[in-house]
Enzyme design. Sequence first.
Site, PDB file in Angstrom:
ATOM      1  N   GLU A 105      22.418  24.699  -5.991  1.00 42.19           N
ATOM      2  CA  GLU A 105      22.147  26.153  -6.480  1.00 42.19           C
ATOM      3  C   GLU A 105      22.610  26.574  -7.743  1.00 42.19           C
ATOM      4  O   GLU A 105      22.418  27.388  -8.697  1.00 42.19           O
ATOM      5  CB  GLU A 105      22.485  27.419  -5.438  1.00 42.19           C
ATOM      6  CG  GLU A 105      21.664  27.378  -4.214  1.00 42.19           C
ATOM      7  CD  GLU A 105      21.878  26.467  -3.196  1.00 42.19           C
ATOM      8  OE1 GLU A 105      20.916  25.778  -2.456  1.00 42.19           O
ATOM      9  OE2 GLU A 105      22.954  25.776  -3.078  1.00 42.19           O
ATOM     10  N   CYS A 154      31.735  20.276  -4.986  1.00 43.30           N
ATOM     11  CA  CYS A 154      32.463  18.974  -4.681  1.00 43.30           C
ATOM     12  C   CYS A 154      31.258  18.573  -3.556  1.00 43.30           C
ATOM     13  O   CYS A 154      30.914  19.206  -2.740  1.00 43.30           O
ATOM     14  CB  CYS A 154      33.641  19.273  -4.094  1.00 43.30           C
ATOM     15  SG  CYS A 154      34.395  17.815  -3.316  1.00 43.30           S
ATOM     16  N   HIS A 198      21.382  12.459   1.790  1.00 41.73           N
ATOM     17  CA  HIS A 198      21.346  13.657   1.316  1.00 41.73           C
ATOM     18  C   HIS A 198      22.190  13.767   0.089  1.00 41.73           C
ATOM     19  O   HIS A 198      21.833  14.501  -0.824  1.00 41.73           O
ATOM     20  CB  HIS A 198      21.745  14.567   2.476  1.00 41.73           C
ATOM     21  CG  HIS A 198      21.696  16.096   1.775  1.00 41.73           C
ATOM     22  ND1 HIS A 198      20.747  16.852   1.655  1.00 41.73           N
ATOM     23  CD2 HIS A 198      22.867  16.833   1.725  1.00 41.73           C
ATOM     24  CE1 HIS A 198      21.169  17.867   1.526  1.00 41.73           C
ATOM     25  NE2 HIS A 198      22.398  18.188   1.437  1.00 41.73           N
TER      26      HIS A 198
END
Length: 158
Positions: free
Chosen positions: A63, A89, A97
């Site tokens: 985001e 982080c 992923h």
Amino acid sequence: MATQGNSSLYTIDAGILKTDACVVLVKTEWNAPIVDALEEGCKRVFEQYKVQYQTLIVPGAVELPFAIKRHWTRTHAQGGPDAFIALGCVIKGDTPHFDYVCDTVTQGVLQLNLSLPVPTIFGVLTVNTEVQARERIGGVHGHKGEEAAITAIKMINS
């Protein structure tokens, strides 16, 4: 910036620093203790050089680019910030992923740097372990939050 040996990074000799500089820190909620430490490092540098700053919070690293772009769109007519710093982080897990998130945020910050008239500094740690992350917030690999803030100041004044 992988090692602490880059001592010239910490030298700000860009002449007269912009007196009303403003940087927007956009940080993630994920891995909050690490990201909060990155933010604190940025704040220390900005207070030392009298740079104004504000912090926006987003859920995760993916985001970050959207929030930066939206903030610029909403504020640039009133002057907008002189730079952004994306703070996060991403710690590797057991699935791919990690790779997708790291690639997505890296490409997003790259696109911001190519499309916005102000710099976006990449302050996202991409590490294999939490120990590696801690080594980068004041440990053997320096403080990546401080480095990101210094980089923003240099880019504003370049």
